[in-house]
Design a protein around this motif. Sequence first.
Motif, short mmCIF file in Angstrom:
data_model
loop_
_atom_site.label_atom_id
_atom_site.label_comp_id
_atom_site.label_asym_id
_atom_site.label_seq_id
_atom_site.Cartn_x
_atom_site.Cartn_y
_atom_site.Cartn_z
N THR A 6 0.86 -1.17 0.00
CA THR A 6 0.00 0.00 0.00
C THR A 6 0.90 1.23 0.00
OG1 THR A 6 -1.84 1.12 1.08
CG2 THR A 6 -0.22 0.10 2.51
N ARG A 33 -2.15 5.09 -8.99
CA ARG A 33 -2.18 3.71 -8.54
C ARG A 33 -3.18 2.93 -9.38
NH1 ARG A 33 -5.06 2.66 -2.94
NH2 ARG A 33 -5.03 0.62 -3.86
N ARG A 36 -2.89 -2.78 -6.60
CA ARG A 36 -1.77 -2.84 -5.65
C ARG A 36 -0.45 -2.43 -6.29
NH1 ARG A 36 -3.48 -3.12 -0.44
NH2 ARG A 36 -5.33 -4.42 -0.35
N SER A 37 -0.51 -1.57 -7.31
CA SER A 37 0.68 -1.03 -7.96
C SER A 37 0.64 0.48 -7.86
CB SER A 37 0.72 -1.45 -9.43
OG SER A 37 0.79 -2.86 -9.54
N PHE A 38 1.79 1.09 -7.59
CA PHE A 38 1.85 2.52 -7.31
C PHE A 38 2.98 3.17 -8.12
CE2 PHE A 38 0.46 0.00 -3.77
CZ PHE A 38 -0.75 0.60 -3.41
N TYR A 52 8.19 2.93 -9.49
CA TYR A 52 7.10 1.96 -9.45
C TYR A 52 7.30 1.09 -8.21
CZ TYR A 52 4.73 -2.42 -10.62
OH TYR A 52 3.96 -3.55 -10.59
N SER A 54 5.46 -2.16 -5.99
CA SER A 54 4.46 -3.21 -5.92
C SER A 54 5.10 -4.42 -5.23
CB SER A 54 3.97 -3.58 -7.31
OG SER A 54 2.84 -4.42 -7.22
#
Length: 85
Positions: A6, A33, A36-38, A52, A54
């Motif tokens: 998160t 986002r 669950r990838s930012f 990136y 995750s």
Amino acid sequence: MPIYPTANKTKMVKLLRYKGHKIPSIYQAGFSRHRRSFWLNWISGGARHSAYYSAVGGRPALLVDNEWTNLTMAEVLRFGMAEEK
């Protein structure tokens, strides 16, 4: 219980600054986002940068400017970038 990645803009900036990346201002960075990838994007020294974050294979993963960066679970927990579900 499983642990999931998160993040928010503030946590990503703090982690990247801790890792030695120069992010001039949190207000000049873009955050996005998808599940669950930012992603975090910013401009420093006239060049565009991106990060990136995750999980890959149950381990935290951080990709900065197309280079994998070593990221430990201890660092993830230190910056509050994981949650249990």
